[in-house]
Motif scaffolding. Structure first.
Motif, PDB file in Angstrom:
ATOM      1  N   VAL A  55      13.737  11.639  -2.341  1.00 58.84           N
ATOM      2  CA  VAL A  55      14.829  11.558  -1.375  1.00 58.84           C
ATOM      3  C   VAL A  55      14.395  12.262  -0.092  1.00 58.84           C
ATOM      4  CG1 VAL A  55      17.279  11.966  -0.958  1.00 58.84           C
ATOM      5  CG2 VAL A  55      16.464  11.612  -3.302  1.00 58.84           C
ATOM      6  N   LEU A  56      14.533  11.553   1.045  1.00 58.65           N
ATOM      7  CA  LEU A  56      13.987  12.033   2.316  1.00 58.65           C
ATOM      8  C   LEU A  56      15.036  12.046   3.425  1.00 58.65           C
ATOM      9  CD1 LEU A  56      10.774   9.784   2.325  1.00 58.65           C
ATOM     10  CD2 LEU A  56      11.009  12.089   1.352  1.00 58.65           C
ATOM     11  N   GLY A  57      14.775  12.865   4.439  1.00 58.97           N
ATOM     12  CA  GLY A  57      15.538  12.848   5.686  1.00 58.97           C
ATOM     13  C   GLY A  57      14.619  12.428   6.817  1.00 58.97           C
ATOM     14  N   HIS A  58      14.731  13.118   7.963  1.00 60.40           N
ATOM     15  CA  HIS A  58      13.764  13.075   9.067  1.00 60.40           C
ATOM     16  C   HIS A  58      13.877  11.872   9.995  1.00 60.40           C
ATOM     17  CE1 HIS A  58      10.342  14.262  11.334  1.00 60.40           C
ATOM     18  NE2 HIS A  58       9.463  13.442  10.782  1.00 60.40           N
ATOM     19  N   THR A  59      13.940  10.659   9.474  1.00 56.59           N
ATOM     20  CA  THR A  59      13.955   9.465  10.310  1.00 56.59           C
ATOM     21  C   THR A  59      15.313   8.785  10.212  1.00 56.59           C
ATOM     22  OG1 THR A  59      11.595   9.138   9.872  1.00 56.59           O
ATOM     23  CG2 THR A  59      12.816   7.273  10.807  1.00 56.59           C
ATOM     24  N   PRO A  60      16.105   8.780  11.304  1.00 54.20           N
ATOM     25  CA  PRO A  60      17.423   8.146  11.237  1.00 54.20           C
ATOM     26  C   PRO A  60      17.340   6.678  10.831  1.00 54.20           C
ATOM     27  CG  PRO A  60      17.238   9.483  13.222  1.00 54.20           C
ATOM     28  CD  PRO A  60      15.865   9.430  12.613  1.00 54.20           C
ATOM     29  N   GLN A  61      18.167   6.310   9.879  1.00 56.82           N
ATOM     30  CA  GLN A  61      18.223   4.931   9.386  1.00 56.82           C
ATOM     31  C   GLN A  61      19.392   4.231  10.084  1.00 56.82           C
ATOM     32  OE1 GLN A  61      15.722   4.012   6.865  1.00 56.82           O
ATOM     33  NE2 GLN A  61      15.050   5.972   7.749  1.00 56.82           N
ATOM     34  N   LEU A  62      19.061   3.310  10.970  1.00 61.50           N
ATOM     35  CA  LEU A  62      20.072   2.699  11.823  1.00 61.50           C
ATOM     36  C   LEU A  62      21.091   1.891  11.037  1.00 61.50           C
ATOM     37  CD1 LEU A  62      17.873   1.586  14.860  1.00 61.50           C
ATOM     38  CD2 LEU A  62      19.089   3.738  14.500  1.00 61.50           C
ATOM     39  N   ASN A  63      20.716   1.417   9.863  1.00 64.62           N
ATOM     40  CA  ASN A  63      21.626   0.622   9.042  1.00 64.62           C
ATOM     41  C   ASN A  63      22.179   1.404   7.860  1.00 64.62           C
ATOM     42  OD1 ASN A  63      21.342  -1.788  10.592  1.00 64.62           O
ATOM     43  ND2 ASN A  63      19.339  -2.105   9.650  1.00 64.62           N
ATOM     44  N   GLY A  64      22.093   2.711   7.925  1.00 65.96           N
ATOM     45  CA  GLY A  64      22.638   3.545   6.867  1.00 65.96           C
ATOM     46  C   GLY A  64      21.614   3.898   5.806  1.00 65.96           C
ATOM     47  N   ALA A  65      21.999   4.815   4.935  1.00 63.25           N
ATOM     48  CA  ALA A  65      21.110   5.262   3.859  1.00 63.25           C
ATOM     49  C   ALA A  65      20.689   4.069   3.011  1.00 63.25           C
ATOM     50  CB  ALA A  65      21.813   6.310   3.006  1.00 63.25           C
ATOM     51  N   ASN A  66      19.444   4.103   2.541  1.00 58.97           N
ATOM     52  CA  ASN A  66      18.907   2.949   1.826  1.00 58.97           C
ATOM     53  C   ASN A  66      17.759   3.374   0.920  1.00 58.97           C
ATOM     54  OD1 ASN A  66      16.129   2.420   3.375  1.00 58.97           O
ATOM     55  ND2 ASN A  66      17.694   2.945   4.894  1.00 58.97           N
ATOM     56  N   CYS A  67      17.338   2.457   0.049  1.00 56.19           N
ATOM     57  CA  CYS A  67      16.181   2.717  -0.793  1.00 56.19           C
ATOM     58  C   CYS A  67      15.094   1.687  -0.507  1.00 56.19           C
ATOM     59  CB  CYS A  67      16.550   2.700  -2.278  1.00 56.19           C
ATOM     60  SG  CYS A  67      17.125   1.124  -2.909  1.00 56.19           S
ATOM     61  N   LYS A  68      13.841   2.097  -0.761  1.00 57.21           N
ATOM     62  CA  LYS A  68      12.680   1.263  -0.470  1.00 57.21           C
ATOM     63  C   LYS A  68      11.668   1.378  -1.598  1.00 57.21           C
ATOM     64  CE  LYS A  68      13.189   2.267   4.499  1.00 57.21           C
ATOM     65  NZ  LYS A  68      12.510   2.719   5.725  1.00 57.21           N
ATOM     66  N   TYR A  69      10.703   0.467  -1.575  1.00 56.58           N
ATOM     67  CA  TYR A  69       9.541   0.538  -2.461  1.00 56.58           C
ATOM     68  C   TYR A  69       9.939   0.663  -3.939  1.00 56.58           C
ATOM     69  CZ  TYR A  69       7.699   1.320   2.169  1.00 56.58           C
ATOM     70  OH  TYR A  69       7.424   1.194   3.512  1.00 56.58           O
TER      71      TYR A  69
ATOM     72  N   LYS B  44       0.827  -1.203   0.000  1.00 53.54           N
ATOM     73  CA  LYS B  44       0.000   0.000   0.000  1.00 53.54           C
ATOM     74  C   LYS B  44       0.863   1.256   0.000  1.00 53.54           C
ATOM     75  CE  LYS B  44      -3.958   2.118   2.332  1.00 53.54           C
ATOM     76  NZ  LYS B  44      -4.939   1.966   3.452  1.00 53.54           N
ATOM     77  N   ILE B  45       1.908   1.241   0.810  1.00 55.39           N
ATOM     78  CA  ILE B  45       2.817   2.390   0.850  1.00 55.39           C
ATOM     79  C   ILE B  45       3.495   2.559  -0.507  1.00 55.39           C
ATOM     80  CG2 ILE B  45       4.842   3.387   1.966  1.00 55.39           C
ATOM     81  CD1 ILE B  45       4.100   1.779   4.465  1.00 55.39           C
ATOM     82  N   SER B  46       3.890   1.440  -1.107  1.00 60.76           N
ATOM     83  CA  SER B  46       4.518   1.492  -2.428  1.00 60.76           C
ATOM     84  C   SER B  46       3.573   2.099  -3.457  1.00 60.76           C
ATOM     85  CB  SER B  46       4.929   0.087  -2.863  1.00 60.76           C
ATOM     86  OG  SER B  46       5.564   0.113  -4.118  1.00 60.76           O
ATOM     87  N   SER B  47       2.292   1.750  -3.347  1.00 60.21           N
ATOM     88  CA  SER B  47       1.293   2.298  -4.270  1.00 60.21           C
ATOM     89  C   SER B  47       1.133   3.803  -4.084  1.00 60.21           C
ATOM     90  CB  SER B  47      -0.047   1.590  -4.055  1.00 60.21           C
ATOM     91  OG  SER B  47      -1.046   2.148  -4.869  1.00 60.21           O
ATOM     92  N   ILE B  48       1.143   4.253  -2.833  1.00 59.36           N
ATOM     93  CA  ILE B  48       1.032   5.686  -2.546  1.00 59.36           C
ATOM     94  C   ILE B  48       2.238   6.433  -3.100  1.00 59.36           C
ATOM     95  CG2 ILE B  48       1.009   7.420  -0.697  1.00 59.36           C
ATOM     96  CD1 ILE B  48      -0.570   5.364   0.987  1.00 59.36           C
ATOM     97  N   ALA B  49       3.414   5.849  -2.905  1.00 61.46           N
ATOM     98  CA  ALA B  49       4.633   6.472  -3.424  1.00 61.46           C
ATOM     99  C   ALA B  49       4.586   6.579  -4.942  1.00 61.46           C
ATOM    100  CB  ALA B  49       5.860   5.675  -2.982  1.00 61.46           C
ATOM    101  N   GLU B  50       4.169   5.508  -5.584  1.00 61.43           N
ATOM    102  CA  GLU B  50       4.086   5.492  -7.045  1.00 61.43           C
ATOM    103  C   GLU B  50       3.108   6.542  -7.547  1.00 61.43           C
ATOM    104  OE1 GLU B  50       5.289   4.419 -10.693  1.00 61.43           O
ATOM    105  OE2 GLU B  50       5.951   3.256  -8.956  1.00 61.43           O
ATOM    106  N   LYS B  51       1.944   6.618  -6.906  1.00 58.66           N
ATOM    107  CA  LYS B  51       0.925   7.593  -7.310  1.00 58.66           C
ATOM    108  C   LYS B  51       1.445   9.021  -7.146  1.00 58.66           C
ATOM    109  CE  LYS B  51      -3.768   9.182  -6.209  1.00 58.66           C
ATOM    110  NZ  LYS B  51      -4.963   8.952  -5.346  1.00 58.66           N
ATOM    111  N   THR B  52       2.122   9.268  -6.031  1.00 55.25           N
ATOM    112  CA  THR B  52       2.651  10.603  -5.771  1.00 55.25           C
ATOM    113  C   THR B  52       3.681  10.993  -6.815  1.00 55.25           C
ATOM    114  OG1 THR B  52       2.318  10.269  -3.386  1.00 55.25           O
ATOM    115  CG2 THR B  52       3.758  12.078  -4.054  1.00 55.25           C
TER     116      THR B  52
END
Length: 377
Positions: free
Chosen positions: A314-328, A296-304
Motif C-alpha cells: 500500500v503506497l502514497g506519494h503520487t496523487p491518483q486522479l481517478n481515486g484510490a486503485n489497485c494495480k499489477y 516488468k513492473i509487475s514482476s518487480i512487485a511480485e519479486k519484492t
C-alpha cells in the motif's frame, strides 16, 4: 523554549513487544505484537486494518479521512472509535498545509487511546518528512511556519514532551485564531518575521530537534501481517539492504545520533534518489510514464513481495486522479488521492483491509455525506 532530551533515548535491539491489551475485548483477539525500533513488523491477528494516504497539513481533510475510516468521533472531541482496528498513515503529513503539527499530535493522541482498546496507530515517514529534517523548506505553507512559532511558545509551559505534544491538538486552533486576530497585513513581507519563522522551524525539525525526534518514532517501511506499507515503494534492493536496518538508520539520522554516538549520514537508500523508499514512483505512476512495460513492473512487485512474505503493498506519494486503485494483479494499492486543499482538494478516501481483502471507502459525490464502498477489486 522548553528542553526535551528526546534524542537521548536509546535505539534498542529488535525485541518483540506487546501493545496494551484491550480493557474490554469483545472478540478475544490476541494482543498486537511489534518488532523493531522504530516499528517494522507488526502482528495484529484478526484486526481490521485501515490505511490513510498523504494529508499535507490539512487537518479538516485528515479528520474526514479518519471519520470515513471509522476511527475518529464526529463530535469534534477527537476520540478514538476504532476499537481494535489498526490504522496506518502513509506519510507526507508535512508541507502544503498549515496544520502539520496538529495532525501529528492528533495521530499520537489517537494511538494512546487505541492501545487502551486493543487497537493501534502507526505511521511511516514520507519524502516531505525527510526533506524537512534535511532543512528543505521549499514546500512549507506560510501558516505552517506560523504554527511552528506558536508551538514553540506553547512548549514554554511544559516540561514533559509527551504531555505537551499530545495536548497540542486541543489548543492549536485557538493559537491559530489568536494569531490571525493580531497579524499585521504586512506580516508576510516582514523580513524579521521570516527569519523568526525559519529559525523556529529549523529548531524543531533539524536532526535531534523535538519534531525530528517525534518523526524518528516512525520508520519508512512497515509490515502489518501480510501487507507492506510505505510512502513511495519497496524494491528488491531495499529488501536486500534490510528494511529494519533502513528504518533504524533513518530514525538515528533524524535523532541526530547513531549507535556509535557519531553524527549519522543521511541514509541515501531510504531518503534520496528516484528509487529510494520515499521517492520511488515505479508502482504509482502509469507504466508508460516510468519507461517500463507493465509486465516488468509487475514482476518487480511480485519479486519484492515474495522476498518479504507479503501479499500486497500500500503506497502514497503520487496523487491518483481517478481515486484510490489497485494495480499489477492486485498486488499494489495506490491511495494518495491528493485530498489536501494544498494539493487537489479531492474527497477523502481510505483503504480498508479485512481478512486480506481490500476495498476503498469514500464519501458519496452528493451532499448527503453517506459512505460509499467500492467493490473488492
Amino acid at each position: 523554549m522548553a528542553s526535551f532530551p528526546i534524542n537521548s533515548l536509546p535505539i534498542s535491539a529488535s525485541q518483540p513487544r506487546k501493545l496494551s491489551e484491550p480493557s474490554h475485548s469483545n472478540g478475544g483477539l490476541k494482543p498486537i505484537t511489534v518488532t523493531g525500533n522504530p516499528p517494522t513488523f507488526v502482528s495484529a491477528p484478526g484486526r481490521r486494518i485501515v490505511a490513510v494516504g498523504d494529508l499535507h497539513g490539512d487537518i479538516s481533510q485528515a479528520r474526514s479521512a479518519l471519520e470515513i475510516a471509522g476511527v475518529l468521533s464526529s463530535d469534534g472531541h477527537d476520540l478514538w472509535t476504532g476499537g481494535e482496528t489498526v490504522l496506518v498513515q502513509l506519510g507526507d503529513i508535512l508541507d502544503r498545509g498549515e496544520d502539520e503539527i496538529a495532525i501529528l499530535s492528533l495521530l499520537r493522541s489517537l494511538n494512546i487511546q487505541a492501545e487502551s482498546s486493543g487497537g493501534a496507530v502507526f505511521q511511516v515517514n514520507g519524502n516531505h518528512e525527510t526533506m524537512n529534517v534535511e532543512g528543505d523548506f521549499r514546500y512549507v505553507d506560510p501558516g505552517s511556519f506560523d504554527e511552528c512559532i506558536d508551538f514553540l511558545e506553547y512548549l514554554q509551559g511544559y516540561e514533559n514532551w509527551e504531555e505537551a505534544f499530545v495536548g497540542w491538538i486541543s489548543v492549536a486552533e485557538r493559537y491559530k485564531e489568536d494569531r490571525r486576530m493580531s497579524q499585521s497585513p504586512w506580516g508576510p513581507w516582514n523580513l524579521k518575521k521570516r527569519q523568526k519563522e525559519i529559525v523556529a522551524r529549523s529548531s524543531l525539525f533539524r536532526p535531534g530537534g523535538p519534531m525530528a525526534c517525534e518523526l524518528a518514532r516512525h520508520g519508512v517501511i512497515l509490515k502489518v501481517g501480510d501487507w507492506i506499507f510505505c510512502h513511495g515503494g519497496l524494491l528488491p534492493h531495499h529488501v536486500a539492504y534490510g528494511i529494519e536496518r533502513m528504518n533504524r538508520e533513518v530514525s538515528c539520522w533524524m535523532r541526530g545520533v547513531n549507535d556509535d554516538n557519531d553524527i549519522p549520514e543521511i541514509p541515501f537508500i531510504a531518503t534520496r534518489g528516484y528509487d529510494s523508499v520515499v521517492w520511488n514512483r515505479l508502482y504509482s505512476k502509469d507504466s508508460a510514464n516510468v519507461g517500463s512495460p507493465s509486465w516488468k513492473i509487475s514482476s518487480i512487485a511480485e519479486k519484492t513481495l515474495q522476498s518479504v512474505g507479503a501479499k500486497g503493498m500500500v503506497l502514497g506519494h503520487t496523487p491518483q486522479l481517478n481515486g484510490a486503485n489497485c494495480k499489477y494483479n492486485e498486488k499494489i494499492w495506490c491511495i494518495d488521492v491528493g485530498m489536501s486543499s494544498g494539493v487537489l482538494n479531492s474527497r477523502a478516501e481510505v483503504l480498508e483491509i479485512i481478512d486480506n481483502k481490500a476495498r476503498v471507502l469514500r464519501t458519496g459525490d452528493d451532499s448527503s455525506g453517506e459512505l460509499e464502498v467500492a467493490d473488492y477489486l
